[in-house]
Design a protein around this motif. Structure first.
Motif, mmCIF file in Angstrom:
data_model
loop_
_atom_site.group_PDB
_atom_site.id
_atom_site.type_symbol
_atom_site.label_atom_id
_atom_site.label_comp_id
_atom_site.label_asym_id
_atom_site.label_seq_id
_atom_site.Cartn_x
_atom_site.Cartn_y
_atom_site.Cartn_z
ATOM 1 N N LEU A 173 50.116 17.095 -65.555
ATOM 2 C CA LEU A 173 50.724 18.268 -64.943
ATOM 3 C C LEU A 173 51.330 17.895 -63.592
ATOM 4 O O LEU A 173 50.883 16.941 -62.948
ATOM 5 N N ASN A 174 52.318 18.674 -63.185
ATOM 6 C CA ASN A 174 52.817 18.568 -61.825
ATOM 7 C C ASN A 174 51.669 18.825 -60.856
ATOM 8 O O ASN A 174 50.793 19.652 -61.111
ATOM 9 N N GLU A 175 51.654 18.132 -59.734
ATOM 10 C CA GLU A 175 50.527 18.221 -58.802
ATOM 11 C C GLU A 175 50.289 19.646 -58.317
ATOM 12 O O GLU A 175 49.140 20.059 -58.127
ATOM 13 N N LYS A 176 51.345 20.422 -58.123
ATOM 14 C CA LYS A 176 51.182 21.802 -57.641
ATOM 15 C C LYS A 176 50.563 22.689 -58.715
ATOM 16 O O LYS A 176 49.767 23.582 -58.414
ATOM 17 N N ILE A 177 50.930 22.465 -59.958
ATOM 18 C CA ILE A 177 50.344 23.219 -61.067
ATOM 19 C C ILE A 177 48.910 22.761 -61.307
ATOM 20 O O ILE A 177 47.999 23.578 -61.519
ATOM 21 N N LYS A 178 48.697 21.464 -61.262
ATOM 22 C CA LYS A 178 47.359 20.916 -61.496
ATOM 23 C C LYS A 178 46.354 21.447 -60.484
ATOM 24 O O LYS A 178 45.206 21.761 -60.831
ATOM 25 N N ALA A 179 46.768 21.560 -59.234
ATOM 26 C CA ALA A 179 45.839 22.020 -58.193
ATOM 27 C C ALA A 179 45.312 23.416 -58.496
ATOM 28 O O ALA A 179 44.132 23.715 -58.282
ATOM 29 N N ILE A 180 46.170 24.282 -59.051
ATOM 30 C CA ILE A 180 45.761 25.655 -59.331
ATOM 31 C C ILE A 180 44.795 25.707 -60.508
ATOM 32 O O ILE A 180 43.730 26.334 -60.430
ATOM 33 N N VAL A 181 45.131 25.049 -61.625
ATOM 34 C CA VAL A 181 44.267 25.129 -62.800
ATOM 35 C C VAL A 181 42.959 24.381 -62.577
ATOM 36 O O VAL A 181 41.903 24.762 -63.104
ATOM 37 N N GLN A 182 43.010 23.323 -61.778
ATOM 38 C CA GLN A 182 41.796 22.567 -61.475
ATOM 39 C C GLN A 182 40.808 23.430 -60.688
ATOM 40 O O GLN A 182 39.607 23.427 -60.962
ATOM 41 N N GLU A 183 41.307 24.170 -59.719
ATOM 42 C CA GLU A 183 40.453 25.050 -58.928
ATOM 43 C C GLU A 183 39.963 26.243 -59.743
ATOM 44 O O GLU A 183 38.830 26.698 -59.593
ATOM 45 N N TRP A 184 40.789 26.743 -60.648
ATOM 46 C CA TRP A 184 40.469 27.933 -61.448
ATOM 47 C C TRP A 184 39.394 27.667 -62.489
ATOM 48 O O TRP A 184 38.553 28.513 -62.779
ATOM 49 N N SER A 185 39.379 26.488 -63.065
ATOM 50 C CA SER A 185 38.522 26.208 -64.220
ATOM 51 C C SER A 185 37.059 26.041 -63.816
ATOM 52 O O SER A 185 36.728 25.719 -62.680
ATOM 53 N N ASP A 186 36.172 26.255 -64.803
ATOM 54 C CA ASP A 186 34.740 25.997 -64.635
ATOM 55 C C ASP A 186 34.359 24.612 -65.133
ATOM 56 O O ASP A 186 33.373 24.039 -64.669
ATOM 57 N N CYS A 187 35.099 24.103 -66.101
ATOM 58 C CA CYS A 187 34.831 22.775 -66.671
ATOM 59 C C CYS A 187 36.146 22.042 -66.882
ATOM 60 O O CYS A 187 37.088 22.620 -67.436
ATOM 61 N N ILE A 188 36.204 20.800 -66.459
ATOM 62 C CA ILE A 188 37.294 19.909 -66.834
ATOM 63 C C ILE A 188 36.658 18.785 -67.629
ATOM 64 O O ILE A 188 35.865 17.998 -67.089
ATOM 65 N N LEU A 189 36.965 18.735 -68.920
ATOM 66 C CA LEU A 189 36.333 17.786 -69.827
ATOM 67 C C LEU A 189 37.347 16.727 -70.240
ATOM 68 O O LEU A 189 38.433 17.056 -70.723
ATOM 69 N N PHE A 190 36.997 15.466 -70.044
ATOM 70 C CA PHE A 190 37.873 14.359 -70.418
ATOM 71 C C PHE A 190 37.402 13.784 -71.743
ATOM 72 O O PHE A 190 36.269 13.307 -71.875
#
Length: 304
Positions: A173-190
């Protein structure tokens, strides 16, 4: 007047907001399809070979189309317990194209257009993304639906202020978009497939390295090699299986869905409801549904 006696220590667990990302064909969509009574908003056609309820990609060509689907899920009675977007990076593409088109530009970074200079186009895309996330939060808070956003992965350079820069896996994702969804989420699973490397010596005395594939796993905690994290204290590694994730999530939160009923159909389409001329479009004035701090009123947002 606020009264401190109204404050109490308690857990306020909501359904999880999950981002799962990884390389193509690793099993991200299959993971989401294993969730409780899911409906997939399939922007890229990745669920075609799965027996799952979906909104076909030819029904969701714009943000307005997607928001209409979410509004239908909010207004109508149904048995879906999980809403899935496949994928958030394809949504980003839609948002960028809409911003460019609305400003008469070739692309969102066409700085020959005055309205897009100084990064204004990306700010517009961020606001559109916040509309989408507000609608997802409304389903989570008022309909008890879990949210899963699927994303592809990219290997990018990470600048560490204390160490040398290094490459790692992150959201595509674009860094500006990534920052929002990263902060919004409860889990980021790789999601990835383990690789084991063995070293042996050939008959000519040369060192030979061979790789072999291992199990497919989910990483729930980040490290230098990849972005990951969660708010529930999940084990660092889990099988790439929704049941394994849900078992660990519920064990740590005591969260339970309301009684889960079988979905009305295992396959099928959800046709977006039609917006009448007297109903304002969800995308026209997002500021009207924000409080003084810029936070969306989720319920009013989908009750238009």
């Amino acid at each position: 007047m606020f009264n401190l006696s109204s404050v109490e220590a308690k857990r306020n667990t909501q359904p999880p907001r999950v981002i799962i990302y990884g390389v193509p064909k690793i099993g991200k969509t299959t993971f989401a399809a294993q969730a409780h009574n899911p409906i997939i908003i399939d922007l890229e056609g990745g669920s075609d070979n799965l027996e799952v309820a979906r909104v076909e990609r030819n029904q969701v060509r714009s943000l307005a189309d997607i928001l209409e689907v979410l509004r239908a899920l909010y207004r109508e009675d149904h048995n879906y317990k999980t809403v899935v977007l496949d994928s958030i990076d394809w949504l980003e593409r839609i948002l960028f194209e809409e911003v460019a088109r609305e400003n008469g530009a070739r692309a969102i970074d066409d700085f020959s257009v005055p309205g897009l200079r100084f990064g204004r186009g990306y700010t517009m895309a961020q606001n559109k993304l916040k509309e989408f996330l507000a609608a997802m939060d409304a389903l989570r808070m008022h309909k008890g639906m879990s949210v899963i956003l699927i994303c592809h992965s990219a290997v990018r350079k990470h600048d560490d202020p204390e160490e040398e820069s290094f490459d790692h896996h992150t959201l595509k994702l674009n860094e500006k978009i990534k920052a929002i969804v990263q902060e919004w989420s409860d889990c980021i699973l790789f999601a990835r497939q383990k690789v084991y490397v063995t070293t042996s010596t050939s008959g000519h005395g040369k060192e030979v390295k061979k790789g072999r594939s291992g199990n497919r796993v989910l990483h729930t905690q980040g490290c230098a090699s990849y972005l990951a994290g969660n708010r529930y204290g999940l084990p660092e590694e889990l099988p790439l299986d929704f049941k394994a994730f849900w078992q660990e999530f519920t064990a740590r939160t005591n969260y339970t869905h309301a009684a889960i009923q079988p979905a009305k159909a295992k396959t099928g389409k959800v046709v977006p409801i039609t917006t009448t001329t007297t109903t304002p479009s969800m995308g026209t004035s997002p500021a009207a549904y924000q409080n003084a701090n810029g936070v969306y009123n989720h319920a009013e947002y989908l009750e238009l």
